[in-house]
Design a protein around this motif. Structure first.
Motif, short mmCIF file in Angstrom:
data_model
loop_
_atom_site.label_atom_id
_atom_site.label_comp_id
_atom_site.label_asym_id
_atom_site.label_seq_id
_atom_site.Cartn_x
_atom_site.Cartn_y
_atom_site.Cartn_z
N LYS A 239 0.83 -1.20 0.00
CA LYS A 239 0.00 0.00 0.00
C LYS A 239 0.87 1.26 0.00
O LYS A 239 0.58 2.24 -0.72
N ALA A 240 1.93 1.24 0.79
CA ALA A 240 2.83 2.39 0.86
C ALA A 240 3.55 2.60 -0.46
O ALA A 240 3.71 3.75 -0.93
N TYR A 241 3.98 1.51 -1.09
CA TYR A 241 4.69 1.61 -2.37
C TYR A 241 3.81 2.26 -3.42
O TYR A 241 4.23 3.18 -4.15
N VAL A 242 2.55 1.79 -3.51
CA VAL A 242 1.62 2.35 -4.50
C VAL A 242 1.33 3.82 -4.18
O VAL A 242 1.30 4.67 -5.08
N ALA A 243 1.14 4.11 -2.89
CA ALA A 243 0.83 5.49 -2.49
C ALA A 243 1.97 6.44 -2.82
O ALA A 243 1.74 7.57 -3.29
N VAL A 244 3.20 6.02 -2.58
CA VAL A 244 4.36 6.88 -2.86
C VAL A 244 4.51 7.08 -4.37
O VAL A 244 4.82 8.20 -4.84
N ARG A 245 4.28 6.00 -5.13
CA ARG A 245 4.41 6.09 -6.59
C ARG A 245 3.36 6.99 -7.21
O ARG A 245 3.60 7.63 -8.23
N SER B 52 1.28 14.63 -3.55
CA SER B 52 2.11 15.67 -2.93
C SER B 52 3.29 15.05 -2.23
O SER B 52 3.27 13.87 -1.86
N VAL B 53 4.32 15.86 -2.04
CA VAL B 53 5.51 15.39 -1.31
C VAL B 53 5.13 15.05 0.12
O VAL B 53 5.62 14.07 0.70
N LYS B 54 4.23 15.82 0.70
CA LYS B 54 3.80 15.58 2.08
C LYS B 54 3.16 14.21 2.23
O LYS B 54 3.44 13.48 3.19
N ASN C 127 4.59 11.09 4.39
CA ASN C 127 3.72 10.49 5.41
C ASN C 127 3.70 8.98 5.28
O ASN C 127 3.79 8.25 6.28
N TRP C 128 3.61 8.49 4.05
CA TRP C 128 3.60 7.04 3.83
C TRP C 128 4.97 6.42 4.13
O TRP C 128 5.06 5.30 4.66
N LYS D 58 5.08 6.02 7.81
CA LYS D 58 4.26 4.88 8.23
C LYS D 58 4.98 3.57 7.96
O LYS D 58 4.95 2.65 8.78
N MET D 59 5.64 3.49 6.80
CA MET D 59 6.34 2.26 6.44
C MET D 59 7.52 2.01 7.37
O MET D 59 7.78 0.88 7.80
N ASP D 60 8.26 3.06 7.70
CA ASP D 60 9.39 2.93 8.62
C ASP D 60 8.91 2.44 10.00
O ASP D 60 9.55 1.59 10.62
N SER D 61 7.78 2.96 10.43
CA SER D 61 7.22 2.57 11.72
C SER D 61 6.78 1.11 11.70
O SER D 61 7.03 0.35 12.65
N ALA D 62 6.12 0.70 10.60
CA ALA D 62 5.67 -0.68 10.47
C ALA D 62 6.85 -1.64 10.40
O ALA D 62 6.82 -2.74 10.97
N ASP D 63 7.90 -1.23 9.70
CA ASP D 63 9.11 -2.05 9.58
C ASP D 63 9.76 -2.25 10.95
O ASP D 63 10.16 -3.37 11.32
#
Length: 202
Positions: free
Chosen positions: A130-136, A140-142, A146-147, A150-155
């Motif tokens: 989900k994060a990969y798709v959202a970043v791609r 906005s940069v924001k 944000n994603w 979230k990914m760093d926190s989940a990792d």
């Protein structure tokens, strides 16, 4: 009389050692698979002598054995896209298995722990996708940042959970498997702390 007692003790010993260590009781979601074969395959060193099979009947299958190890429950390749392969630990006790799109094994301590870890890992992978798709596709940069956060926190959460599981399981079958699969993700400091649990003297 002493000879009879000795003979009785030997018979009891042989009968006890002949009992199955584990029983896998499995179900499928439909009778569609009746007549098909499901296989219990050791994850390591599989060969004709240690691969077990069962012909599915009334949506049910069963395996019994006396060797504890990591194995894979799988059907023939035609069904593997709809019936998820399942890691299972053939430990002492009755293991309840459901083979489906999301297969599950529960009922014994190590399989319960493995299932909990698997559920956590699936949730983490879903978040990563989900994060990969959202970043791609972010607008906005924001949003992208944000994603990433979230990914760093989940990792971090997944790594901490895995380390916790490793400390709990230690050198049992699941612990050794997870350490072998996950150790390359560990930081040098974590490896130093965990190494004695898995590589030091017992």
């Amino acid at each position: 009389m002493k000879n009879l007692i000795y003979l009785f003790a030997v018979v009891c010993l042989l009968s006890c050692t002949g009992k199955s260590l584990y029983t896998i009781e499995g179900t499928l979601p439909s009778h569609k698979y009746d007549g098909e074969w499901i296989y219990l395959v050791p994850m390591e060193n599989a060969n004709r002598t240690n691969v077990d099979s069962f012909k599915i009947k009334n949506g049910y299958f069963e395996f019994k054995g006396d060797t504890e190890r990591i194995s894979i429950l799988r059907m023939k390749p035609l069904y593997r896209l709809e019936m998820q392969e399942l890691l299972v630990i053939t430990e002492k006790g009755v293991i309840k298995v459901s083979i489906d799109k999301n297969s599950v094994a529960k009922g014994t301590p190590q399989n319960d722990a493995l299932q909990l870890w698997k559920d956590k890992q699936i949730a983490f992978m879903q978040m990563a996708r989900k994060a990969y798709v959202a970043v791609r596709t972010g607008h906005s940069v924001k949003d992208s940042l944000n994603w990433v956060s979230k990914m760093d926190s989940a990792d971090k959460d997944m790594k901490n959970f895995s380390i916790k599981v490793l400390k709990q399981q230690k050198r049992n079958t699941f612990g050794k498997f997870l350490y072998g699969q996950y150790s390359f993700w560990l930081s040098p400091a974590d490896k130093t702390r965990l190494k004695p649990l898995f590589e030091g003297k017992k």
